[in-house]
Design a protein around this motif. Structure first.
Motif, PDB file in Angstrom:
ATOM      1  N   GLN A  35      -1.476  14.282  10.950  1.00 52.15           N
ATOM      2  CA  GLN A  35      -0.219  13.904  10.497  1.00 52.15           C
ATOM      3  C   GLN A  35      -0.117  14.057   8.667  1.00 52.15           C
ATOM      4  O   GLN A  35      -0.400  13.086   8.140  1.00 52.15           O
ATOM      5  N   TYR A  36       0.517  14.989   9.128  1.00 57.92           N
ATOM      6  CA  TYR A  36       1.034  15.559   7.484  1.00 57.92           C
ATOM      7  C   TYR A  36       1.301  14.471   6.638  1.00 57.92           C
ATOM      8  O   TYR A  36       1.402  14.609   5.120  1.00 57.92           O
ATOM      9  N   ASN A  37       3.048  13.768   7.228  1.00 54.48           N
ATOM     10  CA  ASN A  37       4.012  13.275   6.559  1.00 54.48           C
ATOM     11  C   ASN A  37       3.499  11.880   6.241  1.00 54.48           C
ATOM     12  O   ASN A  37       4.064  10.433   5.646  1.00 54.48           O
ATOM     13  N   THR A  38       2.483  11.689   6.662  1.00 53.44           N
ATOM     14  CA  THR A  38       1.808  10.310   6.879  1.00 53.44           C
ATOM     15  C   THR A  38       0.496  10.140   6.152  1.00 53.44           C
ATOM     16  O   THR A  38       0.113  10.426   5.406  1.00 53.44           O
ATOM     17  N   LEU A  39       0.965   8.563   4.915  1.00 59.87           N
ATOM     18  CA  LEU A  39       0.847   8.957   3.430  1.00 59.87           C
ATOM     19  C   LEU A  39      -0.964   8.055   4.117  1.00 59.87           C
ATOM     20  O   LEU A  39      -1.836   8.516   3.217  1.00 59.87           O
ATOM     21  N   PHE A  40      -0.539   6.537   5.234  1.00 55.27           N
ATOM     22  CA  PHE A  40      -2.304   6.495   5.414  1.00 55.27           C
ATOM     23  C   PHE A  40      -2.428   5.821   6.674  1.00 55.27           C
ATOM     24  O   PHE A  40      -0.632   5.767   7.384  1.00 55.27           O
ATOM     25  N   VAL A  41      -3.272   5.552   7.434  1.00 58.76           N
ATOM     26  CA  VAL A  41      -3.258   4.839   8.453  1.00 58.76           C
ATOM     27  C   VAL A  41      -4.374   3.859   8.865  1.00 58.76           C
ATOM     28  O   VAL A  41      -5.541   3.227   7.876  1.00 58.76           O
ATOM     29  N   ARG A  42      -3.703   3.227   8.813  1.00 56.60           N
ATOM     30  CA  ARG A  42      -3.745   1.578   9.949  1.00 56.60           C
ATOM     31  C   ARG A  42      -5.379   1.431  10.361  1.00 56.60           C
ATOM     32  O   ARG A  42      -5.265   2.762  11.320  1.00 56.60           O
ATOM     33  N   TYR A  43      -7.053   1.264  10.013  1.00 52.57           N
ATOM     34  CA  TYR A  43      -8.059   1.418  11.780  1.00 52.57           C
ATOM     35  C   TYR A  43      -6.975   0.277  12.634  1.00 52.57           C
ATOM     36  O   TYR A  43      -6.513  -1.085  12.142  1.00 52.57           O
ATOM     37  N   ASP A  44      -7.964   0.878  13.514  1.00 53.42           N
ATOM     38  CA  ASP A  44      -7.177   0.453  14.609  1.00 53.42           C
ATOM     39  C   ASP A  44      -8.090   0.500  15.986  1.00 53.42           C
ATOM     40  O   ASP A  44      -9.297   1.629  16.076  1.00 53.42           O
ATOM     41  N   ILE A  93      -3.866  19.009  -5.273  1.00 55.57           N
ATOM     42  CA  ILE A  93      -4.246  18.444  -4.235  1.00 55.57           C
ATOM     43  C   ILE A  93      -3.860  17.423  -3.064  1.00 55.57           C
ATOM     44  O   ILE A  93      -2.312  16.654  -4.108  1.00 55.57           O
ATOM     45  N   ARG A  94      -4.277  16.941  -2.277  1.00 51.15           N
ATOM     46  CA  ARG A  94      -3.665  16.250  -1.168  1.00 51.15           C
ATOM     47  C   ARG A  94      -4.685  15.542  -0.586  1.00 51.15           C
ATOM     48  O   ARG A  94      -5.960  15.467  -0.337  1.00 51.15           O
ATOM     49  N   PHE A  95      -3.801  13.733  -0.177  1.00 50.29           N
ATOM     50  CA  PHE A  95      -4.974  13.101   0.138  1.00 50.29           C
ATOM     51  C   PHE A  95      -4.880  12.631   1.653  1.00 50.29           C
ATOM     52  O   PHE A  95      -3.817  12.249   2.209  1.00 50.29           O
ATOM     53  N   ARG A  96      -5.697  12.102   2.189  1.00 50.47           N
ATOM     54  CA  ARG A  96      -5.720  11.290   3.119  1.00 50.47           C
ATOM     55  C   ARG A  96      -6.451   9.964   3.185  1.00 50.47           C
ATOM     56  O   ARG A  96      -7.684  10.174   2.443  1.00 50.47           O
ATOM     57  N   PHE A  97      -5.708   8.760   3.342  1.00 49.76           N
ATOM     58  CA  PHE A  97      -6.534   7.357   3.169  1.00 49.76           C
ATOM     59  C   PHE A  97      -6.774   6.865   4.579  1.00 49.76           C
ATOM     60  O   PHE A  97      -5.553   7.054   5.583  1.00 49.76           O
ATOM     61  N   GLY A  98      -7.312   5.813   4.396  1.00 52.72           N
ATOM     62  CA  GLY A  98      -7.890   5.468   5.952  1.00 52.72           C
ATOM     63  C   GLY A  98      -7.432   4.196   5.442  1.00 52.72           C
ATOM     64  O   GLY A  98      -8.476   4.175   4.471  1.00 52.72           O
ATOM     65  N   LEU A  99      -6.814   2.767   5.891  1.00 52.19           N
ATOM     66  CA  LEU A  99      -7.414   1.622   5.608  1.00 52.19           C
ATOM     67  C   LEU A  99      -7.726   0.648   6.647  1.00 52.19           C
ATOM     68  O   LEU A  99      -7.385   0.672   8.183  1.00 52.19           O
ATOM     69  N   TYR A 149       1.043  -1.605  -0.112  1.00 50.39           N
ATOM     70  CA  TYR A 149       0.009  -0.141  -0.019  1.00 50.39           C
ATOM     71  C   TYR A 149       0.942   1.211  -0.098  1.00 50.39           C
ATOM     72  O   TYR A 149       0.693   1.772  -0.553  1.00 50.39           O
ATOM     73  N   ALA A 150       1.552   1.123   0.444  1.00 52.89           N
ATOM     74  CA  ALA A 150       2.646   2.446   0.324  1.00 52.89           C
ATOM     75  C   ALA A 150       3.711   2.542  -1.103  1.00 52.89           C
ATOM     76  O   ALA A 150       3.182   4.248  -0.455  1.00 52.89           O
ATOM     77  N   GLN A 151       3.686   1.903  -1.616  1.00 55.82           N
ATOM     78  CA  GLN A 151       3.633   2.629  -2.797  1.00 55.82           C
ATOM     79  C   GLN A 151       2.275   2.404  -3.915  1.00 55.82           C
ATOM     80  O   GLN A 151       2.588   2.780  -4.772  1.00 55.82           O
ATOM     81  N   PHE A 152       1.662   1.989  -3.551  1.00 57.12           N
ATOM     82  CA  PHE A 152       0.271   1.723  -4.431  1.00 57.12           C
ATOM     83  C   PHE A 152      -0.319   2.711  -4.087  1.00 57.12           C
ATOM     84  O   PHE A 152      -0.711   3.493  -5.662  1.00 57.12           O
ATOM     85  N   LEU A 153      -0.619   3.473  -2.926  1.00 57.44           N
ATOM     86  CA  LEU A 153      -1.220   4.430  -2.731  1.00 57.44           C
ATOM     87  C   LEU A 153      -1.043   5.415  -4.183  1.00 57.44           C
ATOM     88  O   LEU A 153      -1.600   6.688  -4.506  1.00 57.44           O
TER      89      LEU A 153
END
Length: 224
Positions: free
Chosen positions: A201-210, A168-174, A148-152
């Motif tokens: 979390q500006y430098n975070t590409l995506f966050v996994r749910y917990d 444009i910037r995006f936020r991803f939740g997995l 996902y780090a490469q795919f997103l």
């Protein structure tokens, strides 16, 4: 526009040719006017019903699946492919309201369509599907990946680097689907909970749910 062909020829060859070229119906002369009236009415009703069905399945702006149809379709896929592991990715466009304010709604709509096209084209070969849940929010349902780090970033490389459009910037939740016993809508909500947690979390590409995210959100609501 439905087309009904009428002719004095009673040969099958002409009828086959007309229908193969897209005619909705074929009538030979002489004909009864009452029959023609009802056949025209039935053709129009069929076309209108098809249009209504298509509107409920697809978002009018982007052509992606609507949320309701997306939920149903994904549930069917999970049922049919019980041995496949799936994930849900929630996508939120950062500060999209500013795009509409600064560039106008027509540019904003163009950006949303480009986002939709990029997402659909990128996940098509993976067996994934995309929907727009409303506004600037999107969902992707796809077989589980390990990259996902490469795919997103690959999903929207054309949108983020468009020289003629706004930045444009995006936020991803997995959300990784591990428990299929909960409602699919809840799974999607959890993916959005993860994307919301990425706001600061500006430098975070995506966050996994917990589950800690959910507990924190419930505690904040209880205190408000």
């Amino acid at each position: 526009i439905p087309v009904i062909v009428t002719t004095s020829s009673d040969g099958d060859e002409d009828e086959i040719k007309a229908l193969s070229l897209g005619a909705a119906d074929f009538v030979t002369k002489p004909y009864n006017q009452q029959i023609i009236k009802y056949r025209v009415a039935n053709t129009i009703n069929l076309m209108e019903s098809t249009a209504i069905i298509n509107m409920t399945e697809h978002d009018a702006l982007t052509g992606l699946y609507t949320r309701e149809f997306f939920y149903t379709y994904c549930e069917e896929l999970m049922s049919e492919h019980s041995d496949t592991s799936y994930d849900i990715i929630a996508i939120d466009v950062t500060n999209f309201k500013l795009v509409n304010d600064l560039y106008g709604r027509s540019i904003g709509d163009r950006v949303l369509r480009k986002i939709a096209d990029s997402a659909r084209d990128s996940v098509h070969m993976t067996g994934g599907i995309v929907c727009r849940t409303g506004g600037d929010h999107f969902l992707i349902f796809l077989p589980r990946r390990s990259d996902y780090a490469q795919f997103l970033p690959y999903l929207f490389r054309g949108v983020e680097t468009d020289p003629d459009g706004p930045r444009i910037r995006f936020r991803f939740g997995l959300y990784e689907i591990t428990n299929r016993g909960i409602p699919f809508s809840t799974m999607c909500d959890r993916a959005f909970i993860a994307s919301d947690s990425a706001k600061d979390q500006y430098n975070t590409l995506f966050v996994r749910y917990d589950d800690e995210m959910r507990r924190k959100l419930m505690d904040e609501q209880a205190l408000s």
